[in-house]
Design a protein around this motif. Structure first.
Motif, mmCIF file in Angstrom:
data_model
loop_
_atom_site.group_PDB
_atom_site.id
_atom_site.type_symbol
_atom_site.label_atom_id
_atom_site.label_comp_id
_atom_site.label_asym_id
_atom_site.label_seq_id
_atom_site.Cartn_x
_atom_site.Cartn_y
_atom_site.Cartn_z
ATOM 1 N N GLY A 161 -74.919 1.522 52.392
ATOM 2 C CA GLY A 161 -74.432 0.154 52.542
ATOM 3 C C GLY A 161 -73.512 -0.282 51.423
ATOM 4 N N SER A 207 -66.672 7.510 53.115
ATOM 5 C CA SER A 207 -67.157 6.939 54.368
ATOM 6 C C SER A 207 -68.647 7.227 54.569
ATOM 7 C CB SER A 207 -66.340 7.504 55.524
ATOM 8 O OG SER A 207 -66.829 7.031 56.746
ATOM 9 N N ASN A 208 -69.051 8.482 54.356
ATOM 10 C CA ASN A 208 -70.443 8.874 54.574
ATOM 11 C C ASN A 208 -71.399 8.185 53.606
ATOM 12 O OD1 ASN A 208 -69.726 10.565 56.650
ATOM 13 N ND2 ASN A 208 -69.672 12.394 55.388
ATOM 14 N N SER A 210 -71.645 4.381 54.283
ATOM 15 C CA SER A 210 -72.447 4.004 55.445
ATOM 16 C C SER A 210 -73.930 4.280 55.227
ATOM 17 C CB SER A 210 -71.961 4.737 56.691
ATOM 18 O OG SER A 210 -72.180 6.123 56.588
ATOM 19 N N GLN A 211 -74.272 5.332 54.514
ATOM 20 C CA GLN A 211 -75.685 5.657 54.269
ATOM 21 C C GLN A 211 -76.358 4.651 53.343
ATOM 22 O OE1 GLN A 211 -75.693 9.622 52.689
ATOM 23 N NE2 GLN A 211 -75.239 10.569 54.659
#
Length: 58
Positions: A44, A37-38, A41-42
């Motif tokens: 893309g 997840s991290n 999101s960082q």
């Protein structure tokens, strides 16, 4: 909660980039999920573009 070190690689513009991160989680599966997840999101990225090679408990 336990401390886990997660390492692997993800697709970037220049090929693959390696990563290693430490995360606190109740178990290995939750640690994997948080890292996906991290990093997703960082940078893309989708989860299929991230490869986790190793998860170790500290």
């Amino acid at each position: 909660m336990s401390q886990f070190t997660v390492s692997g690689q993800f697709q970037s513009r220049d090929g693959y980039s390696s990563f290693e991160t430490s995360i606190e989680a109740p178990n290995e599966n939750v640690a994997r999920d948080h890292v996906l997840s991290n990093i997703g999101s960082q940078h893309g990225l989708k989860r299929t573009q991230i490869e986790i090679s190793e998860v170790t408990a500290e």
